[in-house]
Design a protein around this motif. Sequence first.
Motif, PDB file in Angstrom:
ATOM      1  N   PHE A 155     128.034  66.045  47.200  1.00 49.71           N
ATOM      2  CA  PHE A 155     126.792  65.859  47.942  1.00 49.71           C
ATOM      3  C   PHE A 155     125.634  66.336  47.073  1.00 49.71           C
ATOM      4  N   ASP A 156     124.435  65.826  47.347  1.00 48.68           N
ATOM      5  CA  ASP A 156     123.322  66.239  46.495  1.00 48.68           C
ATOM      6  C   ASP A 156     122.402  67.236  47.183  1.00 48.68           C
ATOM      7  N   LEU A 157     121.978  68.233  46.393  1.00 45.61           N
ATOM      8  CA  LEU A 157     120.917  69.138  46.790  1.00 45.61           C
ATOM      9  C   LEU A 157     119.644  68.457  46.325  1.00 45.61           C
ATOM     10  N   ASN A 158     118.885  67.942  47.283  1.00 45.31           N
ATOM     11  CA  ASN A 158     117.860  66.936  47.023  1.00 45.31           C
ATOM     12  C   ASN A 158     116.465  67.544  46.910  1.00 45.31           C
ATOM     13  N   GLY A 159     115.751  67.142  45.867  1.00 49.57           N
ATOM     14  CA  GLY A 159     114.428  67.682  45.616  1.00 49.57           C
ATOM     15  C   GLY A 159     113.453  67.497  46.761  1.00 49.57           C
ATOM     16  N   LYS A 160     113.453  66.318  47.344  1.00 52.83           N
ATOM     17  CA  LYS A 160     112.532  66.044  48.446  1.00 52.83           C
ATOM     18  C   LYS A 160     112.861  66.921  49.653  1.00 52.83           C
ATOM     19  N   ASP A 161     114.150  67.058  49.970  1.00 59.16           N
ATOM     20  CA  ASP A 161     114.550  67.860  51.122  1.00 59.16           C
ATOM     21  C   ASP A 161     114.326  69.350  50.898  1.00 59.16           C
ATOM     22  N   LEU A 162     114.502  69.815  49.656  1.00 54.73           N
ATOM     23  CA  LEU A 162     114.215  71.211  49.348  1.00 54.73           C
ATOM     24  C   LEU A 162     112.741  71.523  49.609  1.00 54.73           C
ATOM     25  N   HIS A 163     111.907  70.518  49.411  1.00 52.75           N
ATOM     26  CA  HIS A 163     110.470  70.677  49.649  1.00 52.75           C
ATOM     27  C   HIS A 163     110.141  70.624  51.136  1.00 52.75           C
ATOM     28  N   THR A 164     110.685  69.620  51.836  1.00 48.85           N
ATOM     29  CA  THR A 164     110.311  69.427  53.242  1.00 48.85           C
ATOM     30  C   THR A 164     111.015  70.406  54.184  1.00 48.85           C
ATOM     31  N   ARG A 165     112.257  70.777  53.874  1.00 43.69           N
ATOM     32  CA  ARG A 165     113.023  71.650  54.772  1.00 43.69           C
ATOM     33  C   ARG A 165     112.961  73.119  54.348  1.00 43.69           C
ATOM     34  N   GLY A 166     112.542  73.351  53.122  1.00 45.47           N
ATOM     35  CA  GLY A 166     112.526  74.715  52.604  1.00 45.47           C
ATOM     36  C   GLY A 166     113.725  74.953  51.704  1.00 45.47           C
ATOM     37  N   ILE A 167     113.493  75.632  50.590  1.00 50.35           N
ATOM     38  CA  ILE A 167     114.543  75.805  49.586  1.00 50.35           C
ATOM     39  C   ILE A 167     115.732  76.580  50.133  1.00 50.35           C
ATOM     40  N   GLU A 168     115.490  77.719  50.753  1.00 49.99           N
ATOM     41  CA  GLU A 168     116.591  78.556  51.232  1.00 49.99           C
ATOM     42  C   GLU A 168     117.362  77.870  52.359  1.00 49.99           C
ATOM     43  N   GLU A 169     116.654  77.326  53.331  1.00 51.86           N
ATOM     44  CA  GLU A 169     117.321  76.696  54.475  1.00 51.86           C
ATOM     45  C   GLU A 169     118.145  75.495  54.042  1.00 51.86           C
ATOM     46  N   ASN A 170     117.542  74.622  53.240  1.00 52.63           N
ATOM     47  CA  ASN A 170     118.261  73.405  52.857  1.00 52.63           C
ATOM     48  C   ASN A 170     119.442  73.724  51.947  1.00 52.63           C
ATOM     49  N   THR A 171     119.258  74.655  51.033  1.00 53.27           N
ATOM     50  CA  THR A 171     120.354  75.029  50.128  1.00 53.27           C
ATOM     51  C   THR A 171     121.537  75.584  50.914  1.00 53.27           C
ATOM     52  N   MET A 172     121.271  76.472  51.836  1.00 50.74           N
ATOM     53  CA  MET A 172     122.352  77.067  52.624  1.00 50.74           C
ATOM     54  C   MET A 172     123.055  76.008  53.472  1.00 50.74           C
ATOM     55  N   ASP A 173     122.282  75.132  54.111  1.00 47.36           N
ATOM     56  CA  ASP A 173     122.871  74.095  54.964  1.00 47.36           C
ATOM     57  C   ASP A 173     123.782  73.168  54.152  1.00 47.36           C
ATOM     58  N   VAL A 174     123.280  72.693  53.012  1.00 47.66           N
ATOM     59  CA  VAL A 174     124.052  71.740  52.208  1.00 47.66           C
ATOM     60  C   VAL A 174     125.285  72.402  51.609  1.00 47.66           C
ATOM     61  N   GLN A 175     125.133  73.598  51.079  1.00 40.16           N
ATOM     62  CA  GLN A 175     126.271  74.295  50.473  1.00 40.16           C
ATOM     63  C   GLN A 175     127.356  74.588  51.509  1.00 40.16           C
ATOM     64  N   THR A 176     126.959  75.038  52.694  1.00 40.72           N
ATOM     65  CA  THR A 176     127.929  75.347  53.750  1.00 40.72           C
ATOM     66  C   THR A 176     128.642  74.089  54.222  1.00 40.72           C
ATOM     67  N   PHE A 177     127.875  73.028  54.390  1.00 39.23           N
ATOM     68  CA  PHE A 177     128.442  71.749  54.828  1.00 39.23           C
ATOM     69  C   PHE A 177     129.429  71.214  53.797  1.00 39.23           C
ATOM     70  N   ALA A 178     129.025  71.202  52.527  1.00 35.30           N
ATOM     71  CA  ALA A 178     129.909  70.695  51.475  1.00 35.30           C
ATOM     72  C   ALA A 178     131.172  71.537  51.365  1.00 35.30           C
ATOM     73  N   ALA A 179     131.038  72.854  51.509  1.00 35.39           N
ATOM     74  CA  ALA A 179     132.198  73.741  51.430  1.00 35.39           C
ATOM     75  C   ALA A 179     133.189  73.447  52.551  1.00 35.39           C
ATOM     76  N   SER A 180     132.681  73.076  53.726  1.00 40.21           N
ATOM     77  CA  SER A 180     133.575  72.763  54.847  1.00 40.21           C
ATOM     78  C   SER A 180     134.420  71.532  54.563  1.00 40.21           C
ATOM     79  N   LEU A 181     133.960  70.702  53.624  1.00 37.28           N
ATOM     80  CA  LEU A 181     134.690  69.492  53.238  1.00 37.28           C
ATOM     81  C   LEU A 181     135.351  69.649  51.867  1.00 37.28           C
ATOM     82  N   SER A 182     135.250  70.862  51.304  1.00 36.64           N
ATOM     83  CA  SER A 182     135.809  71.166  49.973  1.00 36.64           C
ATOM     84  C   SER A 182     135.214  70.266  48.892  1.00 36.64           C
TER      85      SER A 182
END
Length: 260
Positions: A155-182
Amino acid sequence: MNFDFHTHGKLGKKFDFSADYYLEMATHALQSGINGVALTEHFNTKNFHEVYDTLDAHFPYEDGYYNIQSLKVFPGMEVDIKEVGHILCIGNRQDIRALRAELNDYTKEETFIPLENLLNLRSNYDMLVIGAHPFRESTPLKDLDPSLLKQLDAFDLNGKDLHTRGIEENTMDVQTFAASLSKPVVGGSDTHHFKQFGAVYTVLDQECDTIAELKEAVINRQFHVKVAQDLPERVSEAIRLKAIEKEKLKKLSLEMRFSS
């Protein structure tokens, strides 16, 4: 090797692909410290085939990438799916052209291909397939069938989403989600304007020249993701300049239409 897994070669879908504009993009990518990119232009952009026709006419293709002033440009495309979401498909130019031809009947919103069908088509090619911006409100991949999402490579940690959703929030959400799918998470700027290069990218542990090497590095997690401290400034400036440039192109198109 600093690699951007999600980039565009046009300001927008309705514009023609320009070798001069893309050369400018490549120059600024290199100046931003990027060594390689995946060119993931929208699969239903205006005259998609002209993107690779133009690259073939102006730049050498080596192994699995175009060499544009030493920037490695790996072919790809961003595909809309029926369930609502975007999938990045990255491969050699023959495979990208072939898969795009198989999607000719799926380019309109009412006919977008189901994810399962796209994955079945992908199985015919040696491609790297990435789920784009899984938490974007308009295209929330996170809500889809996990058994299908597990068939993606990353999955991608996306530049646009890091800007619109916030770096910390979006990073944590994407990393946690991807980890749940290994699954691993790679960085992609989602740039349409050169100012966005370098906002977020993937630092590969080794140089990659082929799609097989690129895919192996991702699957084996031989990389880390770098988010620039000035990401908000880079993305907001790119958005501002993109709007100005798009307006200029629209005016020029209207002038040419009336003059002819």
